[in-house]
Design a protein around this motif. Sequence first.
Motif, PDB file in Angstrom:
ATOM      1  N   GLY A 130       0.929  -1.139   0.108  1.00 50.08           N
ATOM      2  CA  GLY A 130      -0.077   0.042   0.046  1.00 50.08           C
ATOM      3  C   GLY A 130       0.884   1.272  -0.103  1.00 50.08           C
ATOM      4  N   PRO A 131       0.099   2.477  -0.135  1.00 45.60           N
ATOM      5  CA  PRO A 131       0.980   3.761  -0.009  1.00 45.60           C
ATOM      6  C   PRO A 131       1.942   3.587   1.151  1.00 45.60           C
ATOM      7  CG  PRO A 131      -1.296   4.148  -0.616  1.00 45.60           C
ATOM      8  CD  PRO A 131      -1.207   2.626  -0.135  1.00 45.60           C
TER       9      PRO A 131
ATOM     10  N   LEU B 270      -5.468 -26.520  -3.389  1.00 47.70           N
ATOM     11  CA  LEU B 270      -5.206 -25.303  -4.408  1.00 47.70           C
ATOM     12  C   LEU B 270      -4.883 -24.112  -3.753  1.00 47.70           C
ATOM     13  CD1 LEU B 270      -8.259 -26.162  -6.794  1.00 47.70           C
ATOM     14  CD2 LEU B 270      -5.852 -27.037  -7.145  1.00 47.70           C
ATOM     15  N   ARG B 271      -3.876 -23.314  -4.493  1.00 46.91           N
ATOM     16  CA  ARG B 271      -3.538 -21.980  -3.986  1.00 46.91           C
ATOM     17  C   ARG B 271      -3.621 -21.035  -5.010  1.00 46.91           C
ATOM     18  NH1 ARG B 271      -4.330 -22.401   1.392  1.00 46.91           N
ATOM     19  NH2 ARG B 271      -3.520 -24.397   2.194  1.00 46.91           N
ATOM     20  N   ALA B 272      -4.024 -19.722  -4.894  1.00 46.81           N
ATOM     21  CA  ALA B 272      -3.971 -18.818  -5.952  1.00 46.81           C
ATOM     22  C   ALA B 272      -3.762 -17.606  -5.266  1.00 46.81           C
ATOM     23  CB  ALA B 272      -5.244 -18.824  -6.530  1.00 46.81           C
ATOM     24  N   GLY B 273      -3.157 -16.569  -6.060  1.00 49.85           N
ATOM     25  CA  GLY B 273      -2.658 -15.262  -5.596  1.00 49.85           C
ATOM     26  C   GLY B 273      -1.600 -14.720  -5.281  1.00 49.85           C
ATOM     27  N   SER B 274      -1.506 -13.997  -4.494  1.00 52.03           N
ATOM     28  CA  SER B 274      -0.021 -13.546  -4.150  1.00 52.03           C
ATOM     29  C   SER B 274       0.072 -13.413  -2.468  1.00 52.03           C
ATOM     30  CB  SER B 274       0.415 -12.055  -4.539  1.00 52.03           C
ATOM     31  OG  SER B 274      -0.701 -11.168  -4.207  1.00 52.03           O
ATOM     32  N   GLU B 275       1.135 -12.881  -1.819  1.00 50.28           N
ATOM     33  CA  GLU B 275       1.100 -12.604  -0.382  1.00 50.28           C
ATOM     34  C   GLU B 275       0.165 -11.684   0.190  1.00 50.28           C
ATOM     35  OE1 GLU B 275       2.838 -14.386   1.901  1.00 50.28           O
ATOM     36  OE2 GLU B 275       3.356 -15.749   0.246  1.00 50.28           O
ATOM     37  N   THR B 276      -0.381 -10.850  -0.849  1.00 43.34           N
ATOM     38  CA  THR B 276      -1.233  -9.697  -0.413  1.00 43.34           C
ATOM     39  C   THR B 276      -2.690  -9.922  -0.775  1.00 43.34           C
ATOM     40  OG1 THR B 276      -0.582  -8.408  -2.521  1.00 43.34           O
ATOM     41  CG2 THR B 276       0.628  -7.778  -0.746  1.00 43.34           C
TER      42      THR B 276
ATOM     43  N   ARG C   4      -7.314 -14.242   2.112  1.00 44.30           N
ATOM     44  CA  ARG C   4      -6.737 -13.245   2.751  1.00 44.30           C
ATOM     45  C   ARG C   4      -6.469 -12.019   1.754  1.00 44.30           C
ATOM     46  NH1 ARG C   4      -0.784 -14.212   5.614  1.00 44.30           N
ATOM     47  NH2 ARG C   4      -0.327 -14.573   3.244  1.00 44.30           N
ATOM     48  N   ARG C   5      -6.920 -10.614   2.435  1.00 44.64           N
ATOM     49  CA  ARG C   5      -6.227  -9.510   1.551  1.00 44.64           C
ATOM     50  C   ARG C   5      -5.863  -8.617   2.580  1.00 44.64           C
ATOM     51  NH1 ARG C   5      -8.131  -4.301   1.012  1.00 44.64           N
ATOM     52  NH2 ARG C   5      -7.924  -3.361  -1.352  1.00 44.64           N
ATOM     53  N   VAL C   6      -4.463  -8.033   2.134  1.00 45.52           N
ATOM     54  CA  VAL C   6      -3.510  -7.292   2.817  1.00 45.52           C
ATOM     55  C   VAL C   6      -3.867  -5.789   2.208  1.00 45.52           C
ATOM     56  CG1 VAL C   6      -1.094  -6.773   3.509  1.00 45.52           C
ATOM     57  CG2 VAL C   6      -2.119  -9.158   3.326  1.00 45.52           C
ATOM     58  N   GLY C   7      -4.115  -5.013   2.928  1.00 45.88           N
ATOM     59  CA  GLY C   7      -4.566  -3.761   2.495  1.00 45.88           C
ATOM     60  C   GLY C   7      -3.469  -2.703   3.041  1.00 45.88           C
ATOM     61  N   ALA C   8      -3.659  -1.390   2.947  1.00 47.62           N
ATOM     62  CA  ALA C   8      -2.519  -0.317   3.250  1.00 47.62           C
ATOM     63  C   ALA C   8      -2.420  -0.344   4.727  1.00 47.62           C
ATOM     64  CB  ALA C   8      -2.936   0.905   2.848  1.00 47.62           C
ATOM     65  N   ARG C   9      -3.805  -0.388   5.500  1.00 48.98           N
ATOM     66  CA  ARG C   9      -3.624  -0.526   6.980  1.00 48.98           C
ATOM     67  C   ARG C   9      -4.719  -1.762   7.790  1.00 48.98           C
ATOM     68  NH1 ARG C   9      -1.224   4.132   8.972  1.00 48.98           N
ATOM     69  NH2 ARG C   9      -0.961   5.855   7.596  1.00 48.98           N
ATOM     70  N   SER C  10      -4.685  -2.628   6.729  1.00 47.07           N
ATOM     71  CA  SER C  10      -5.562  -3.719   7.301  1.00 47.07           C
ATOM     72  C   SER C  10      -5.269  -5.153   6.681  1.00 47.07           C
ATOM     73  CB  SER C  10      -7.013  -3.325   7.175  1.00 47.07           C
ATOM     74  OG  SER C  10      -7.363  -3.310   5.618  1.00 47.07           O
TER      75      SER C  10
END
Length: 788
Positions: free
Chosen positions: A88-89, A277-283, A314-320
């Motif tokens: 995030g920013p 099965l896994r998909a996506g990234s670390e974020t 899972r979703r990793v945001g700028a502050r959450s």
Amino acid sequence: AGCTPAEQPAPPRRWSPPLDRPVSLSVRDVPLRSALDRLSAASRLRLSYSADLLPLDRRVCATGDSLAVGEVLAGLLRGTGVAPVVAGPEHVVLAPAPGRAPGEAMATVALDRIVVTGRPGGSQERALPFGVEVVGGEELAERGTDGVAEALSSTVPGVWAWSPSPSSVLVRYGSIRGASSFGASHPKVYIDGIEVANPLLLSRIDPEAVERVEVVRGPQGAALYGTDAISGVVNVVTRHEGGGGGAPLARIRSGFGVAQSDFAAGGSLSQEHGLTLRAGSETRSLGLSVSGRTAGEHIPEAFSRSLAAVAGARRVGARSITTGVARFAAEDAGVSASPLLGGLSPARPDSAVPTPAGAAGSQSVRQYTLGINTVFVPDDRWTHSLVAGIDGNRVAGVPDVRSPFRLADASTLGSPDGGADRATLRGSSVARLGARGGVSGGLALMAEHSVLRETAVPAVDWRQRSAVLAQVHAGLHESLWATAGLRLERNEGLAGEGQLSALPMLGAAWLRSAGDLTLKLRAAYGKGIRPPQDAAREAARTGLHPQGAGPDLDPEEQSGVEGGIDLQVGGSLSLHVTRFDQLASGLIQRVPFERAASAPYASRAGRREPGPMAYRLQNVGEIANRGWEVQGSAELGRLSLDGTLSLVDSRVRRVGTGYTGDLRPGDRMLEVPARTASLSAAWFGVGWYGSLTAARAWDWVNYDYLALARASADGSWPSGEPAGARLREFWRVYPGITHLRATVARDLRPGVSVVLTGDNLLNRQLGEPDNVTVLPGRTVMLGLRAEF
């Protein structure tokens, strides 16, 4: 002096925002943990990382003016296999570097692990005043273990669960630091922070879906997790990583095997299959694990079939950071009489001998979990989290084996069909009080509300629970920590004015490091309480006289202290020793009466014979649980060794007024082993892997069910009806058996391996936890695993 090559700057390169932000930093010979904290403050960036991936105690140096944040991080993280990822920013995640070779990441000191079970918002293990055991999902997968209780018995000292028959859908804990109930001792179980409605039903979970299992033993966890946690807490943390960074996108496994049996011709066949099965990234990531297994009849009618699925996001945001979990499990199994009781004909309706018509049948369990967990970090000081979810189950035909009699009469045996659903909502805020003069601290506030709906056809029961928690902790020079917490809880399962309970926890820890040697001393006090209407107990309350669970029952309570020493030598050697002294009061036992008051006699074939036995729940009195726990591990090149030892003295201190059961002051608690131990060895070869695990429980007192069956069949009771003190004539001491398990895996090609697993290699089919239970014999399974 004392610095690693991390002080050398990385080659200049162009960094994307915010890693291109200029920063001035000057640190010399400080732990990596401190360097990252100072870099975060200087750059005003939030850094997120896992302590399992970084050697946070490693001494580093970094000096420079107007350097890019990315350049400083590259120098600090050199050799760790971890790289900065922009989330995030103003948020940077330190994640495994793409293409990292296996084993490239440096070993971490176990005391630096971040565990979520010890404190609201999580905490480094080094600061906790009580022992926490962490079992990794990869370790479970390597050993071929999918039984939660089986995994705890071989890795966590002080916890012992009896080896289950494939047809058993309930977990039977023999000891969790002694006894906290009669035949129903259990920890409080969570899946990603969602409380499981009935902990005895969580018998298996796919290790491919598990990141780790965290275990707190004793009542010290009750201040955080509330009623029902008088034995301890188990938190199953599911996996949420994506398929990026070189991680496999899919894993497939399949295996077939056969179990020997002295009671089934040709043994019994079994199979198990799984897909992950896994998909996506670390974020941003998605994951799904599905597994199924079947086991044939190791004794007549004793089969099992199960299917389980766990999905996560899972979703990793700028502050959450937001994670979600969904779980479903279904299991069907046969119910069969023990073949050791064959040929015995019951002389009366309450016989201990199950008749074929009354005992054979089927049982089923359905379970589900839905939950979401959000962590919000608005600034460097505050962390807020919210957990919301529901867990439930539906059961049918599950027999009750927790009384001294295995009732065969259909009117008193059949387990009530029904289930339970528990909805949980928990919010917490954790404040980090800045460090000044070497003093740091924190404050945690938490509020929780849950609603439990229990159904035992045709009755439906609703109970609510609300709680607030305040916990403070303070540290001095990263070496001395003190923690104090108090939970106030209102639980409708506690009768009358006693619905409000106060659950405190006090503790302190002191840590000292010298080179690779780290020494930690810890001590903690805690208190827990369990309502008489416990979910696990209510799920199998058959055979009770109507006045069984009345309002006169006191809750079960346990309080006490633990103290321990943790010794760590680099990342290769560790030793943990714990002494505990706990007092349990009000433990509830199912006490048989000589005859039901409503039907003292029954008529059969023109004869008057004694009617069925009646039961009543009673508080026993006080039980003292004392003992030692030892856990050690060593990494010697390619060889890994782990061992546990537990010495427990669980003894009746006094009996309560009005108690009419078979226990007396000074007696050992029934079904609690005096000693348990395990030893595991694993070798990581080039292209292959092998492990060997031995586990054993010694010396416990339980009923002689064969003698009870014979006496019931021919009416030859030694001294009258088997109630009260006369049941003591059927006690016996069990010496115990050793469980031996081995796994060998060989790579056929990159990503494809063949796996050979052997369980119960000593072929011990009798002797645990009593003398009528039959376990599958030597079991050998051949399987194939592939990942891509």
